[in-house]
Enzyme design. Structure first.
Site, PDB file in Angstrom:
ATOM      1  CG  ASP A 240     -14.568 -39.073   8.949  1.00  0.00           C
ATOM      2  OD1 ASP A 240     -14.936 -39.852   8.063  1.00  0.00           O
ATOM      3  OD2 ASP A 240     -15.357 -38.493   9.712  1.00  0.00           O
TER       4      ASP A 240
ATOM      5  CB  ILE B 230      18.302 -15.309  -4.102  1.00  0.00           C
ATOM      6  CG1 ILE B 230      19.128 -16.369  -4.824  1.00  0.00           C
ATOM      7  CG2 ILE B 230      17.359 -15.966  -3.101  1.00  0.00           C
ATOM      8  CD1 ILE B 230      20.095 -17.080  -3.940  1.00  0.00           C
TER       9      ILE B 230
ATOM     10  CB  VAL C 257      22.780 -10.812  -2.893  1.00  0.00           C
ATOM     11  CG1 VAL C 257      21.744  -9.981  -2.158  1.00  0.00           C
ATOM     12  CG2 VAL C 257      23.705 -11.489  -1.901  1.00  0.00           C
TER      13      VAL C 257
ATOM     14  CG  ASP D 279     -18.715 -38.304   7.644  1.00  0.00           C
ATOM     15  OD1 ASP D 279     -19.108 -39.359   7.150  1.00  0.00           O
ATOM     16  OD2 ASP D 279     -18.862 -38.012   8.848  1.00  0.00           O
TER      17      ASP D 279
ATOM     18  CG  ASP E  21     -18.063 -35.871  12.373  1.00  0.00           C
ATOM     19  OD1 ASP E  21     -17.796 -36.948  11.816  1.00  0.00           O
ATOM     20  OD2 ASP E  21     -19.213 -35.555  12.732  1.00  0.00           O
TER      21      ASP E  21
ATOM     22  CB  THR F 255      12.640  -0.865  -1.980  1.00  0.00           C
ATOM     23  OG1 THR F 255      13.688  -1.674  -2.499  1.00  0.00           O
ATOM     24  CG2 THR F 255      13.229   0.349  -1.299  1.00  0.00           C
ATOM     25  CG  ASP F 256      12.823  -6.019  -3.664  1.00  0.00           C
ATOM     26  OD1 ASP F 256      12.719  -4.883  -4.160  1.00  0.00           O
ATOM     27  OD2 ASP F 256      13.589  -6.894  -4.093  1.00  0.00           O
TER      28      ASP F 256
ATOM     29  CG  ASN G  40      15.077  -9.820  -6.433  1.00  0.00           C
ATOM     30  OD1 ASN G  40      14.248  -9.039  -5.963  1.00  0.00           O
ATOM     31  ND2 ASN G  40      15.836 -10.582  -5.663  1.00  0.00           N
TER      32      ASN G  40
ATOM     33  CG  ASN H 189      16.924  -8.083  -2.787  1.00  0.00           C
ATOM     34  OD1 ASN H 189      16.600  -7.247  -3.642  1.00  0.00           O
ATOM     35  ND2 ASN H 189      17.732  -9.085  -3.038  1.00  0.00           N
TER      36      ASN H 189
END
Length: 874
Positions: free
Chosen positions: A619, A282, A279, A326, A615, A712-713, A681, A709
């Site tokens: 295209d 990641i 944990v 174009d 357009d 506060t992250d 982390n 995570n």
């Protein structure tokens, strides 16, 4: 029948077994419907909402977190398992909501099928639903109708067709019935008509040669579906980044398990610490923060009339280093305008002035005559809302006349009554009208210069009618060539006054002058081209129009200052592409939809990040294949919009530059919050790993790490993602597409930040455990809150050394301080909430313990500043 444009009409009628007068019988139609199928596009498999939702979980980080959740379930740690799954669901829902509008190009193309067609069957004309058309049917075409199948003309009365959605050429194409020799590009098959185009003038009968998916627009629809877009660069980098994190987790967990087995630790404790490491390794907040940051970029661009349909496409804009654009409707206004007016003057010369300078105040009779011809030899009209109805060139003439003298169109049409008209014919290339005013008749004629000159034996000069010599005609032919070289479509005008009505009135005319028409460039394009050049972005014009027109527009928008700029023609495209002779080319003309697609693939194979604007239907395949497909929202077709990643609601080329700038800012913001998240982390990993290998009690529990995570992250990282960027960001070259999100120096900084955070947290943890002899739960709480508040202050560590500590973009970021305040409230709320504190294993702390937490939280700021002064990290 292949290459129907090469065949004689009788050959085609014989091949399709159809009578030119009677058409097909109902029985034959039924047989051919069984053989060829309906005149509609093949139905493609749709992407369901469930499939879009499932794709939100298809990444390496999600798989690892699901594995961690499953292990928690197996060990009956349901709280932790549910918490992990909740994180995954939040991220998936955000991505699903923002990406639910999947590409529906085929649905837009099928809307072309919902029209009716006039056909000749069993000797009578009837109206049928267009899907029942079959090869061999006879289409009866009239002005204002949408053409519903590809067909070869077998009779023609001045037919003109707007084919801009296929070719990009804004001027209607005059059609013929004669066969054409050799291999002919689509835009030059002037004896054919194509599904999806519109009749602007005249009428004709055409033999249907192709229906459904075999039509030109049907082939485009197939290309749109097959032009799979490569994975966008940001997704590639994030996925590559995720794989590195997984390997980091494996590297951390396996040695720990080995050491734990040697130390004969409890198996549940081993699993718990392994999950904690996984944990911690990641950054669960990374997908959420990246998603929200990109979404915010989308919303910001939407305020500026730029709709971005896919999240990661916002960042990809910042890597774009070539724009294929174009011409018609993108660089130009897609509306014809009289540009230059040339009236007769002294012998041997022509007086040419800008249409903006044409004014009644000049009281020049030569202009009066030219304007009168323009109004009388004209079938267009302008409604009360100032909208033009009819042929674009004739509409431009009416606007010119209105600018010359307000109300002149209405006055002339009320005073001159039309007696007869000779419609424009692709063979004579002249339109003539006979009008009567009292007892006087006037002939008004316009058409191709050569044909008008051939019908003139006099010229109006200096208020008199004089003989028109061949030497003078040569001057006007030269003048026409000069205007054409500027990219103008030129028409010549003539008149005659008669005392009586005549059948052959379009002869012995008096030459009056020339008018050159242009699809004018957009005013803001020149500045945008300059900004692209300053930003290191190459701009390439890819159009279905003529070479001279392309070169003229390129000069006007400052795309090229070279009058001899090389132009690659569609007929030479294949050979030049195979011989790698197009690298330095910036102008491509008369190109087909497939060639546009091949050009996108060529640049991508060369390592370019390709932005493609357009357009029209023509295209769409290239828009789908390009890294960033940009459609024009005002004048663009729905097909182009649905095939693109981005839609400009104001059709402004400058909006592309604004979007690219935003893309660059977003990438820099992503880099900043990735550095922030990873350093946070990594510090969590170090704290858990050092304690585990030292046989200490865990300073942080898995659920506490997950809480950090997500709180506060995430919020400070999100605030860092809201930076406004540097003013000089558009003066630097685009990033190398191969450039990773983080460089070696960035990684060194992340390690330095992590060491500072880890040292502070472990320092207060060991002090509390070994010197103050606090119980393990209290020590755990001290470590938890120290790391939480240290992470909230961590954005201050990102301030560069050369910046003033109390006056910089981070300190002045109001979102950051709001995030810090919000997270502080959440942390205190968790501490004072019985249910949440119990969930996080929190206990009541004494004042001296909070002082210890405060010292540990501020310590990383001092350590990082010293490291930066010592040049250890950036």
């Amino acid at each position: 029948m292949s290459k129907a444009y090469n065949k004689e009409v009788f050959e085609l009628l014989e091949f399709h077994s159809v009578d030119a007068a009677k058409g097909l019988s109902d029985q034959e139609v039924d047989a051919r419907l069984s053989k060829y199928g309906f005149n509609q596009f093949r139905k493609q498999k749709k992407h369901s909402a469930w499939l879009i939702l499932i794709t939100q979980f298809k990444n390496a980080i999600t798989v690892l977190l699901l594995a961690a959740s499953l292990i928690s379930f197996l060990f009956e740690d349901y709280t932790e398992a549910v918490a992990i799954i909740a994180v995954l669901l939040i991220n998936a829902i955000i991505g699903f909501i923002l990406e639910i509008q999947a590409i529906r190009s085929m649905e837009a193309l099928r809307k072309l099928d919902l029209v009716f067609a006039q056909v000749i069957r069993n000797g009578t004309k009837r109206e049928i639903e267009s899907k029942y058309l079959v090869p061999g049917d006879l289409l009866a075409l009239e002005a204002g109708e949408l053409i519903t199948a590809d067909a070869r003309l077998i009779s023609n009365a001045g037919l003109e067709v707007n084919e801009s959605i296929l070719t990009g050429e804004s001027i209607p194409v005059a059609k013929i019935i004669d066969p054409l020799a050799g291999e002919i590009m689509l835009a030059d098959r002037i004896n054919m008509v194509f599904k999806g185009t519109a009749v602007t003038n005249g009428n004709a009968v055409a033999l249907v040669t192709e229906t459904g998916a075999n039509t030109a627009v049907g082939e485009i629809s197939e290309m749109v579906d097959q032009a799979d877009k490569d994975e966008v660069p940001l997704n590639k980098k994030l996925n590559h980044f995720s794989r590195k994190l997984i390997w980091l987790t494996v590297v951390l967990v396996i040695p720990f398990i080995v050491v734990a087995l040697i130390q004969q630790k409890d198996i549940y404790l081993m699993v718990e610490i392994s999950i904690a490491l996984a944990v911690a390794a990641i950054p669960e907040g990374l997908p959420i923060v990246a998603t929200i940051s990109l979404a915010r970029g989308m919303l910001g661009l939407a305020k500026h009339k730029v709709i971005v349909k896919k999240l990661a496409a916002v960042e990809t804009l910042g890597e774009t280093n070539i724009i294929m654009t174009d011409k018609t409707g993108t660089l130009t206004q897609n509306s014809l305008k009289a540009d230059t007016v040339c009236v007769t003057s002294e012998i041997g010369s022509a007086r040419c002035i800008s249409s903006d300078s044409v004014s009644k105040e000049e009281e020049e009779f030569a202009l009066d005559i030219l304007i009168r011809i323009s109004v009388l030899s004209n079938n267009a009209s302008i409604d009360h809302a100032e909208r033009a109805l009819g042929d674009p060139i004739e509409a431009a003439l009416l606007y010119l006349a209105s600018d010359y003298d307000e109300g002149t169109v209405e006055r002339l049409r009320n005073s001159w009554i039309e007696v007869d008209e000779t419609p424009f014919d692709s063979e004579t290339r002249v339109m003539a009208n006979l009008h009567k005013n009292s007892d006087q008749y006037q002939v008004s004629a316009k058409g191709a210069t050569v044909e008008i000159l051939d019908k003139c034996n006099r010229i109006y000069q200096s208020g008199d009618v004089k003989p028109f010599e061949e030497e003078e005609k040569l001057i006007w032919k030269t003048q026409t060539d000069q205007l054409s070289a500027k990219g103008l479509k030129v028409l010549a005008f003539a008149f005659n006054n008669l005392n009586e009505q005549k059948d052959a009135y379009a002869t012995d005319l008096i030459f009056a002058g020339l008018i050159g028409f242009q699809d004018p460039p957009r005013q803001e394009v020149s500045q945008s081209i300059l900004e692209c050049r300053q930003a290191g972005i190459k701009v390439v014009m890819v159009t279905g129009d003529h070479p001279e027109t392309a070169k003229a527009i390129a000069r006007q928008i400052k795309l090229s200052d070279n009058p001899r700029e090389k132009v690659v023609h569609g007929k030479d495209f294949a050979s030049m592409l195979s011989n790698n002779q197009i690298e330095d080319t910036i102008l491509f003309c008369r190109v087909s939809p497939r060639q546009k697609l091949e050009l996108v693939e060529y640049y991508q194979n060369q390592g370019w990040i390709v932005g493609m604007t357009g357009d029209g239907v023509n295209d769409a395949p290239a828009l789908r294949k390009a890294d960033i497909g940009v459609a024009m929202g005002l004048r663009g077709t729905q097909v182009a919009e649905e095939a693109s990643d981005m839609v400009l609601l104001d059709d402004s080329f400058s909006s592309i530059i604004r979007a690219i700038r935003q893309g660059r800012i977003i990438f820099n913001n992503i880099k900043n919050f990735v550095i922030y998240l990873l350093s946070c982390n990594l510090s969590e990993i170090m704290v858990v790993a050092v304690a585990a290998f030292s046989n200490l009690t865990l300073p942080l529990l898995p659920l506490q790490i997950l809480f950090l995570n997500l709180v506060t992250d995430v919020f400070p990282a999100l605030a860092l993602g809201m930076g406004k960027g540097d003013a000089s960001i558009m003066t630097a070259n685009p990033r190398d597409p191969k450039e990773p999100i983080l460089h070696r120096k960035n990684w060194m900084s992340i390690i330095g930040y992590s060491i500072a955070l880890t040292a502070s947290v472990l320092g207060v943890f060991l002090y509390a455990l070994l010197y103050r002899n606090y119980d393990p739960v209290t020590c755990n709480n001290i470590a938890f809150f120290t790391l939480a508040f240290a992470q909230l202050l961590h954005p201050l560590n990102l301030i560069e050394l050369g910046e003033k500590f109390f006056s910089n973009s981070i300190i002045r970021n109001p979102h950051l301080w709001s995030a810090v305040a919000f997270c502080t409230i959440i942390l205190l709320g968790a501490y004072f909430s019985d249910s949440i504190s119990q969930l996080l294993n929190l206990t009541t702390l004494l004042s001296e313990q909070w002082y210890l937490i405060a010292v540990g939280s501020i310590a990383p700021l001092v350590i990082v500043r010293v490291m930066k002064l010592a040049r250890i990290i950036l």
